[in-house]
Design a protein around this motif. Structure first.
Motif, PDB file in Angstrom:
ATOM      1  N   PRO A   1       0.699  -1.287  -0.136  1.00  0.00           N
ATOM      2  CA  PRO A   1      -0.131  -0.017   0.023  1.00  0.00           C
ATOM      3  C   PRO A   1       0.805   1.253  -0.011  1.00  0.00           C
ATOM      4  O   PRO A   1       1.934   1.236   0.483  1.00  0.00           O
ATOM      5  N   LYS A   2       0.333   2.329  -0.237  1.00  0.00           N
ATOM      6  CA  LYS A   2       0.947   3.723  -0.424  1.00  0.00           C
ATOM      7  C   LYS A   2       1.296   4.233   0.953  1.00  0.00           C
ATOM      8  O   LYS A   2       0.373   4.170   1.831  1.00  0.00           O
ATOM      9  N   GLY A   3       2.369   4.721   1.285  1.00  0.00           N
ATOM     10  CA  GLY A   3       2.774   5.301   2.334  1.00  0.00           C
ATOM     11  C   GLY A   3       2.327   6.576   2.381  1.00  0.00           C
ATOM     12  O   GLY A   3       1.916   7.134   1.549  1.00  0.00           O
ATOM     13  N   ARG A   4       2.487   7.246   3.645  1.00  0.00           N
ATOM     14  CA  ARG A   4       2.120   8.599   3.971  1.00  0.00           C
ATOM     15  C   ARG A   4       3.298   9.310   4.397  1.00  0.00           C
ATOM     16  O   ARG A   4       4.048   8.952   5.491  1.00  0.00           O
ATOM     17  N   HIS A   5       3.913  10.511   3.636  1.00  0.00           N
ATOM     18  CA  HIS A   5       5.119  11.280   4.385  1.00  0.00           C
ATOM     19  C   HIS A   5       4.470  12.278   5.291  1.00  0.00           C
ATOM     20  O   HIS A   5       3.415  12.794   5.234  1.00  0.00           O
TER      21      HIS A   5
ATOM     22  N   GLY B   1      27.700   8.878  -2.886  1.00  0.00           N
ATOM     23  CA  GLY B   1      27.210   8.156  -1.611  1.00  0.00           C
ATOM     24  C   GLY B   1      26.068   8.935  -1.116  1.00  0.00           C
ATOM     25  O   GLY B   1      25.633   9.917  -1.700  1.00  0.00           O
ATOM     26  N   LEU B   2      25.705   8.636  -0.048  1.00  0.00           N
ATOM     27  CA  LEU B   2      24.592   9.386   0.793  1.00  0.00           C
ATOM     28  C   LEU B   2      25.145  10.876   1.061  1.00  0.00           C
ATOM     29  O   LEU B   2      26.444  10.839   1.460  1.00  0.00           O
ATOM     30  N   HIS B   3      24.475  11.770   1.113  1.00  0.00           N
ATOM     31  CA  HIS B   3      24.828  13.268   1.547  1.00  0.00           C
ATOM     32  C   HIS B   3      24.104  13.396   3.119  1.00  0.00           C
ATOM     33  O   HIS B   3      24.982  13.824   3.922  1.00  0.00           O
ATOM     34  N   SER B   4      22.780  12.982   3.104  1.00  0.00           N
ATOM     35  CA  SER B   4      22.007  13.310   4.338  1.00  0.00           C
ATOM     36  C   SER B   4      20.783  12.723   4.407  1.00  0.00           C
ATOM     37  O   SER B   4      20.503  12.303   3.294  1.00  0.00           O
ATOM     38  N   VAL B   5      20.305  12.641   5.557  1.00  0.00           N
ATOM     39  CA  VAL B   5      18.790  12.528   5.514  1.00  0.00           C
ATOM     40  C   VAL B   5      17.876  13.479   6.443  1.00  0.00           C
ATOM     41  O   VAL B   5      18.721  14.503   7.164  1.00  0.00           O
ATOM     42  N   THR B   6      16.622  13.685   6.001  1.00  0.00           N
ATOM     43  CA  THR B   6      15.912  14.759   6.712  1.00  0.00           C
ATOM     44  C   THR B   6      14.787  13.909   7.627  1.00  0.00           C
ATOM     45  O   THR B   6      14.190  13.068   7.048  1.00  0.00           O
ATOM     46  N   LEU B   7      14.957  14.413   8.948  1.00  0.00           N
ATOM     47  CA  LEU B   7      13.967  13.593   9.862  1.00  0.00           C
ATOM     48  C   LEU B   7      12.866  14.981   9.817  1.00  0.00           C
ATOM     49  O   LEU B   7      12.980  15.813  10.318  1.00  0.00           O
ATOM     50  N   SER B   8      11.605  14.422   9.688  1.00  0.00           N
ATOM     51  CA  SER B   8      10.566  15.148  10.037  1.00  0.00           C
ATOM     52  C   SER B   8       9.935  15.025  11.464  1.00  0.00           C
ATOM     53  O   SER B   8       9.447  13.852  11.743  1.00  0.00           O
ATOM     54  N   VAL B   9       9.722  16.096  12.172  1.00  0.00           N
ATOM     55  CA  VAL B   9       9.250  15.988  13.568  1.00  0.00           C
ATOM     56  C   VAL B   9       8.192  16.918  13.848  1.00  0.00           C
ATOM     57  O   VAL B   9       8.300  18.076  13.153  1.00  0.00           O
ATOM     58  N   SER B  10       7.437  17.060  15.198  1.00  0.00           N
ATOM     59  CA  SER B  10       6.657  17.940  15.464  1.00  0.00           C
ATOM     60  C   SER B  10       7.216  18.693  16.371  1.00  0.00           C
ATOM     61  O   SER B  10       6.801  19.900  16.680  1.00  0.00           O
ATOM     62  N   LYS B  11       8.059  18.178  17.331  1.00  0.00           N
ATOM     63  CA  LYS B  11       8.888  18.698  18.226  1.00  0.00           C
ATOM     64  C   LYS B  11      10.251  18.394  18.026  1.00  0.00           C
ATOM     65  O   LYS B  11      10.637  17.360  17.940  1.00  0.00           O
ATOM     66  N   GLU B  12      11.172  19.442  17.952  1.00  0.00           N
ATOM     67  CA  GLU B  12      12.780  19.094  17.828  1.00  0.00           C
ATOM     68  C   GLU B  12      13.288  18.823  19.273  1.00  0.00           C
ATOM     69  O   GLU B  12      14.566  18.038  19.079  1.00  0.00           O
ATOM     70  N   ASP B  13      13.110  19.049  20.384  1.00  0.00           N
ATOM     71  CA  ASP B  13      13.903  18.912  21.656  1.00  0.00           C
ATOM     72  C   ASP B  13      14.286  17.588  21.756  1.00  0.00           C
ATOM     73  O   ASP B  13      15.431  17.256  21.883  1.00  0.00           O
ATOM     74  N   ALA B  14      13.546  16.639  21.727  1.00  0.00           N
ATOM     75  CA  ALA B  14      13.548  15.395  22.296  1.00  0.00           C
ATOM     76  C   ALA B  14      14.507  14.526  21.160  1.00  0.00           C
ATOM     77  O   ALA B  14      15.558  13.737  21.428  1.00  0.00           O
TER      78      ALA B  14
ATOM     79  N   ASP C   1       2.355  21.048  12.263  1.00  0.00           N
ATOM     80  CA  ASP C   1       1.053  20.983  11.800  1.00  0.00           C
ATOM     81  C   ASP C   1       0.924  19.757  10.819  1.00  0.00           C
ATOM     82  O   ASP C   1      -0.327  19.444  10.194  1.00  0.00           O
ATOM     83  N   ALA C   2       2.156  19.379  10.482  1.00  0.00           N
ATOM     84  CA  ALA C   2       1.933  18.018   9.376  1.00  0.00           C
ATOM     85  C   ALA C   2       1.314  16.864   9.961  1.00  0.00           C
ATOM     86  O   ALA C   2       1.490  16.697  11.130  1.00  0.00           O
ATOM     87  N   PRO C   3       0.863  16.141   9.238  1.00  0.00           N
ATOM     88  CA  PRO C   3       0.085  14.843   9.590  1.00  0.00           C
ATOM     89  C   PRO C   3       1.053  13.819  10.065  1.00  0.00           C
ATOM     90  O   PRO C   3       2.395  13.993   9.487  1.00  0.00           O
ATOM     91  N   ARG C   4       0.787  12.887  10.835  1.00  0.00           N
ATOM     92  CA  ARG C   4       1.796  11.950  11.055  1.00  0.00           C
ATOM     93  C   ARG C   4       2.002  10.690   9.991  1.00  0.00           C
ATOM     94  O   ARG C   4       1.120  10.484   9.304  1.00  0.00           O
ATOM     95  N   GLY C   5       3.450  10.767   9.657  1.00  0.00           N
ATOM     96  CA  GLY C   5       3.762   9.652   8.587  1.00  0.00           C
ATOM     97  C   GLY C   5       3.339   8.167   8.778  1.00  0.00           C
ATOM     98  O   GLY C   5       2.981   7.780   9.936  1.00  0.00           O
ATOM     99  N   LEU C   6       3.038   7.522   7.689  1.00  0.00           N
ATOM    100  CA  LEU C   6       2.681   6.113   7.636  1.00  0.00           C
ATOM    101  C   LEU C   6       3.606   5.416   6.914  1.00  0.00           C
ATOM    102  O   LEU C   6       4.029   5.901   5.521  1.00  0.00           O
TER     103      LEU C   6
ATOM    104  N   GLY D   1      11.050  11.282  18.213  1.00  0.00           N
ATOM    105  CA  GLY D   1      10.023  11.784  17.243  1.00  0.00           C
ATOM    106  C   GLY D   1       9.379  10.726  16.607  1.00  0.00           C
ATOM    107  O   GLY D   1       8.316  11.034  15.812  1.00  0.00           O
ATOM    108  N   GLY D   2       9.883   9.660  16.459  1.00  0.00           N
ATOM    109  CA  GLY D   2       9.278   8.420  16.028  1.00  0.00           C
ATOM    110  C   GLY D   2      10.233   7.618  14.828  1.00  0.00           C
ATOM    111  O   GLY D   2       9.803   6.507  14.670  1.00  0.00           O
ATOM    112  N   THR D   3      11.180   8.089  14.325  1.00  0.00           N
ATOM    113  CA  THR D   3      11.950   7.641  13.498  1.00  0.00           C
ATOM    114  C   THR D   3      12.573   6.256  13.937  1.00  0.00           C
ATOM    115  O   THR D   3      13.304   6.400  14.946  1.00  0.00           O
ATOM    116  N   LEU D   4      12.558   5.109  12.973  1.00  0.00           N
ATOM    117  CA  LEU D   4      13.266   4.120  13.443  1.00  0.00           C
ATOM    118  C   LEU D   4      14.889   4.209  13.049  1.00  0.00           C
ATOM    119  O   LEU D   4      15.154   4.459  11.915  1.00  0.00           O
TER     120      LEU D   4
END
Length: 319
Positions: free
Chosen positions: A70-74, A154-167, A208-213, A264-267
């Motif tokens: 199934p299609k995921g959600r960013h 090679g890889l340059h970077s990854v972007t993690l999307s979070v609702s709050k940054e501190d933790a 304000d972004a939705p939770r990813g799937l 923030g939830g990223t594995l």
């Protein structure tokens, strides 16, 4: 933490049709398929590894491709963009090349001296090519479709999307040993080791972004480097002492792994640099044959019957 990662090891995503995945990453992006194996937790599914000639840590993008996934959600709680490093003068060539492969791209944009071109793979996974002003000394995989002077380093970077940054920031600095290097609006950048391509992570704060799937077209996990098993074991002990829920050390045949989630939830994963991809086939033949770990080898006939056939492009063979 007394232990610090030197940079990214690999990024693993969920894909759709396996053949389409192979064609895109080997032909459109010019990466080498360095290992054709299976998801050890679901052996009826491929696990495909792409990277440089040797499949060195920091060059690797891997996929679990399911035809009917199934299609995921960013959204928040996941890695939303995976960026690759290319030579500083190559983005114009890449824009033309991707257009010829019917890949829609953004305009080239410049931020803090880095030029970036964004696009998506056939399953909607968000990707970017970044030309870093300090250059990238890593050797590329050279093919007739993507010559060395323009090829991905090679890889340059990854972007993690979070609702709050501190933790999340705390986990990156205290748990992985990264250093905060700056902020531009709602984007925070952290670096490992000496920084530069392959050692960067951006944290994008979007309350304000939705939770990813996590499903097709999204990242499953982001792996960071540990030099060896002893360091990884000590690292695991430190994470547990800090109250992090960490898996046992898992044998992934080509490296050893531990997994945990940042707040923030990223594995996240910590993967060893050793032993590498040449332990079960010669360097010149990487990726050509289905390789199974010893504990799955007795089931090879059944596994092969479940997997779709793959046609590996000739560009995957060394010149």
């Amino acid at each position: 933490m007394s232990i610090k990662t030197s940079g990214l090891h690999h990024v693993t995503a969920i894909g759709g049709d396996p053949q389409r995945n192979v064609d895109f990453y080997t032909r459109a992006l010019g990466l080498r398929l360095v290992k054709t194996t299976v998801n050890f937790d679901d052996p009826g599914t491929f696990h495909l590894y792409y990277g440089d000639e040797h499949g060195k840590p920091g060059s690797l993008m891997t996929f679990f491709p399911w035809r009917d996934a199934p299609k995921g959600r960013h959204g928040t709680g996941q890695a939303t963009t995976t960026s690759f490093s290319v030579p500083e003068t190559s983005l114009g060539w890449w824009k033309r090349h991707l257009s010829e492969n019917r890949v829609e791209t953004s305009q080239i944009r410049n931020s803090d001296g880095e030029e970036t071109l964004t696009f998506a793979d056939p399953d909607g996974l968000k990707l970017a090519l970044v030309a870093h002003p300090q250059g990238d000394p890593r050797d590329p995989w050279d093919t007739k479709l993507v010559p060395a002077e323009h090829a991905i380093r090679g890889l340059h970077s990854v972007t993690l999307s979070v609702s709050k940054e501190d933790a999340t920031a705390g986990m990156l600095t205290d748990g992985l040993g990264l250093t905060f290097v700056g902020q531009e609006e709602n984007r925070l950048r952290f670096s490992a080791g000496e920084g530069g391509p392959g050692a960067l992570v951006d944290v994008l704060v979007t309350p304000d972004a939705p939770r990813g799937l996590v499903a097709a077209g999204t990242v499953h996990h982001v792996a960071w480097r540990a030099p060896d098993e002893a360091t990884q074991a000590a690292w695991r002990d430190e994470l547990i002492d800090d109250g992090v829920n960490v898996t046992s050390i898992l044998d992934r045949q080509y490296f050893r792994s531990i997994y945990f989630r940042e707040p923030g939830g990223t594995l996240l994963e910590v993967a060893t640099d050793e032993p590498g991809f040449a332990i079960d086939e010669p360097l010149l033949e990487l990726g050509r044959a289905l390789k199974l770990p010893p504990w799955l080898e007795p089931k090879r006939e059944d596994i092969e019957a479940m997997l779709p056939k793959l046609d590996l492009p000739s560009e995957n063979n060394p010149r």
